[in-house]
Each structure stands twice: as structure tokens, then as C-alpha cells.
Scaffold this active site. Sequence first.
Site: not given
Lengths: 196, 119
Positions: A43-45, A106
Amino acid sequence: MTQALKTHPYFDARIGMPVHTVLPGDHLVLQNEDAAIMTLLGSCVAACIRDPLSGAGGLNHFLLPDGGSGTGASARYGVHAMELLINALLRRGSARGDLEAKVFGGGNVMDTAATNTIGARNAEFVRRFLKDEGIKLVAEDLGGSHARRVVYIPKTGRTRVQVIAGAGARRAGEAERSLERQISQRPRKPQAIELF
Amino acid sequence: MSLILAVDDTRALRNMLVSCLRGAGHEVIEAADGQEALSQLRKHRPDMVITDLNMPVMNGLDFIENARAAPEGRTLPMVLLTTETAPELKQRAREVKATGWIAKPFDPDQILGLVEQLA
């Protein structure tokens, strides 16, 4: 961590060059090197930013911790991650107007409503930041319900994105949760202010 | 309540700084580089300056050096808020007579505490 460490690279035979790994919360810049940077995103970018004129470029890997909207208190972690990467390029002589960005990640990897929000919030943050700062967004692959393995070659600007599902995606998600816990439990640095 | 000049070329950072300071009842004027900051300084005579280091046109160190030479800036508290950590830059900050150095990431409580102390 303000001075990102260059990790010992591994050699990727498919792309025929050494690959450096960037972990959650870190960033790395290379200049005119025949080398790539890899990061694993749940979910990080990651923002991959380069200056085509100087051949310098790099990527960061960040998330906005829970407990705020993308414009609220948690946004400062994103702003900081973006500044570290952009400043590293400006220090090498790039002008902001020459920079071009590709953004990835994301995803909703944990299959819960909460992580869905996290991924979307991270994606929304990075788009908006680039727009506000006038940095050209030339490609994006954000959202969805999968993790991604992103390989970026700063010298050419080429990226390779692989979709990762199952155990790999869960591992990416777990590494990021651990970053988020670190951020939220980080004690205040007493040495952060120095008066002369 | 004080009048603070916030200088940063990153709009998102400037916005956070402004909302943190205004939220605590301070008035804020903004500038996106050192040159603009010098003219804001002459025009508004703030009580304190918080400035980034790496900026286009004129960086934070050159800005502070120039501001110190002007009557408005001679005794003004001027702190750097930066991602930089290099000792030689810190040394340079002392030479240009910066008041202090704050390491990013931006922490609203730290900033407000310092404003309380200096402005």
C-alpha cells in the site's frame, strides 16, 4: 534517515545490470550509472524521479501513517520523503522544472477496508504533491488490490513493474506495517533542534 | 502572537508550516526563495524567520547572510529548517549567523516550542 545508504546490489541477468534495493522509508539516487533500483510495494507508494538532462534519478518508498487525511498531520511523512529525494537531485544541479516522475503502488494488499484507505490515501498524496510542486508526472500505476515489484533505471527512465500476489504481496504488506509502527512509535529526537 | 516569515520552495511544506503557525495564533507571511524572503523581510519586518536551506534563486544560507546585513535582520531570530545534515553546512550556518538549525521532518510541536522561545 536523511543520507540513504547505497545497498550492495545484486546482478539481474534479465536486464543485464546491478540492482540496488530500496526498503520502506528509504530512498536512493544514482547518476548516469548503468544500474537499476528495485523496491517492493504494497500500500506504500514509490516516486521515481529523474532529470533527463543530467541522467540523475532515484526513487523513494513511503507511506502516510494512519490517523490523518492526506492533507493532515500524517502528510508530513510523505512531504519529507519527497523532499529527501527531490533535494538529492537539486543538490546534483537539477532544476525542479526539468524533473519527471513516475509513481507506483498504493495497492490494497491486505484485503481490509483499512488498508484500502491507506493505499488510496498514499496514491492521492503523491499525485497532489507532484501537481503542487509542478513536477511532470509521465506515468503512473496506482491502486488495485495487488503488490508491485518496481525496477527503475534512472539513467534511461525505464521502469518494469511486476504484479505480485499471494505470499509475496503479504510479505510486502507486513514490511510496510512494520514501517508504519516504527513511525508511530518513534520517540522525538532531542537533538533535532540546535541553537547556535 | 508573532509575525513569522516562512520560507520554503516546497509548497506542501510551506502549507504545513503556515497551518501549524496560524493554528497557534501566529500571523504568517510566505516566500518561496531567499530573494523573495528578503523583500518580504523589508516590507513586513517579521518577529522571526523559519527558512529552508535548499532553494532556487537564493538559498537559505545566502538569504540569512544578506538579511543580517540589513537593518531589519541584524538581530532577528532566523532558523533553518532543513533535510541537510552535513557538518560543513551547519558550520556555514554559524558563519552567516543563523540563530539555529532544525532537522526535518517537520514536527509542529517542535516548531511551536521554538517560536515561543525565540519570537
